[in-house]
Design an enzyme around this catalytic site. Structure first.
Site, mmCIF file in Angstrom:
data_model
loop_
_atom_site.group_PDB
_atom_site.id
_atom_site.type_symbol
_atom_site.label_atom_id
_atom_site.label_comp_id
_atom_site.label_asym_id
_atom_site.label_seq_id
_atom_site.Cartn_x
_atom_site.Cartn_y
_atom_site.Cartn_z
ATOM 1 N N ASP A 31 0.834 -1.201 0.000
ATOM 2 C CA ASP A 31 0.000 0.000 0.000
ATOM 3 C C ASP A 31 0.871 1.254 0.000
ATOM 4 O OD1 ASP A 31 -2.352 1.422 0.005
ATOM 5 O OD2 ASP A 31 -2.614 1.346 2.173
ATOM 6 N N ASN A 80 -9.981 -2.581 -6.951
ATOM 7 C CA ASN A 80 -9.159 -1.697 -7.782
ATOM 8 C C ASN A 80 -9.643 -1.701 -9.224
ATOM 9 O OD1 ASN A 80 -6.073 -2.647 -6.089
ATOM 10 N ND2 ASN A 80 -7.431 -0.932 -5.676
#
Length: 256
Positions: A31, A80
């Site tokens: 991340d 995503n």
């Protein structure tokens, strides 16, 4: 921290980690790529994905050196694919393709590649690059395994596993009532994307976020979790070693 001090501290951490239990399998939630790019002053935040993919090779090298044989890297989630802009997703897919082809699917491959996720949801070129990496490393004899979670979602994985089990039992002529009566945890586990590989002992998430984000929900039931403030491209070896040191001090509890 200067280079010399950093090296000395890393050496000290390695000695500490070597004396304790190590995780057999580490899960990595990569991340903070875009945040790192913004802080670095890059014109396009998506370039952070490129730096993040390159850095994954460094982290695999650390794992190999310390003796960790199973790593799962969360590269792209089903969310995503649905929520990010088309241009960013196209760029990310190209990064993943290059990572698979240039960094993993090599003649001197040190890691056998596995894939977890919905390949049908990916562009054809990305799915092909991932499949090629799996085939190219199938004969890898190092005993090290890296699983690339691409187009991956933990809830979808469990749903797919249950569906596959139902199809299997239906083909055997069993009724739905019979399937329900006999259903076990192992029936689901053997149909997961990661079937045949150990569950993660430790999951590390970078960039300061403290949530699982639909990553290995079934497999992480008893995993130890470690959250690091550094963004993924800025994740240093000493950050990695601190995570291992933290793991070594914990008392594993399986349901307790």
């Amino acid at each position: 921290m200067t280079g010399l001090v950093h090296a000395l501290y890393a050496r000290r951490l390695r000695r500490q980690v070597a004396g304790g239990p190590l995780p057999e399998h580490v899960g990595l939630i990569m991340d903070g790529n875009r945040r790192w790019a913004r802080r670095a002053g890059l014109d396009d935040p998506s370039l952070g994905h490129e730096h993040g993919a390159a850095h994954a090779e460094n982290v695999l090298a650390w794992c190999e050196t310390i003796g960790i044989r199973h790593v799962t890297v969360f590269l792209c989630s089903t969310e995503n694919l649905q929520r990010r802009g088309d241009a960013e997703i196209a760029f990310l897919m190209r990064v993943i393709e290059r990572m698979a082809a240039e960094r993993l699917a090599r003649e001197d491959a040190r890691w056998q590649v596995h894939v977890a996720g919905l390949l049908d949801a990916l562009p054809d070129s990305t799915a092909r690059a991932l499949k090629d990496a799996v085939e190219a490393t199938r004969a890898c004899t190092t005993g090290a395994h890296v699983t690339l979670a691409v187009g991956y979602g933990g809830r979808q994985e469990v749903t797919d596993a249950l569906r596959d089990h139902l199809y299997e039992r239906a083909e055997a002529g069993d009724s739905l009532r019979e399937v329900a009566a006999a259903l076990t945890v192992n029936d689901i586990a053997r149909h997961l994307y990661t079937a045949g590989r150990p569950d993660p002992d430790l999951i590390i998430r970078t960039s300061g976020e403290q949530r699982m984000s639909n990553f290995l929900l079934w497999q992480s039931a008893y995993s130890e979790l470690y959250f690091c403030e550094a963004t993924w491209p800025a994740f240093r070896e000493i950050d990695f070693l601190r995570a291992l040191r933290s793991y070594a001090t914990r008392r594993r509890r399986y349901g307790g």
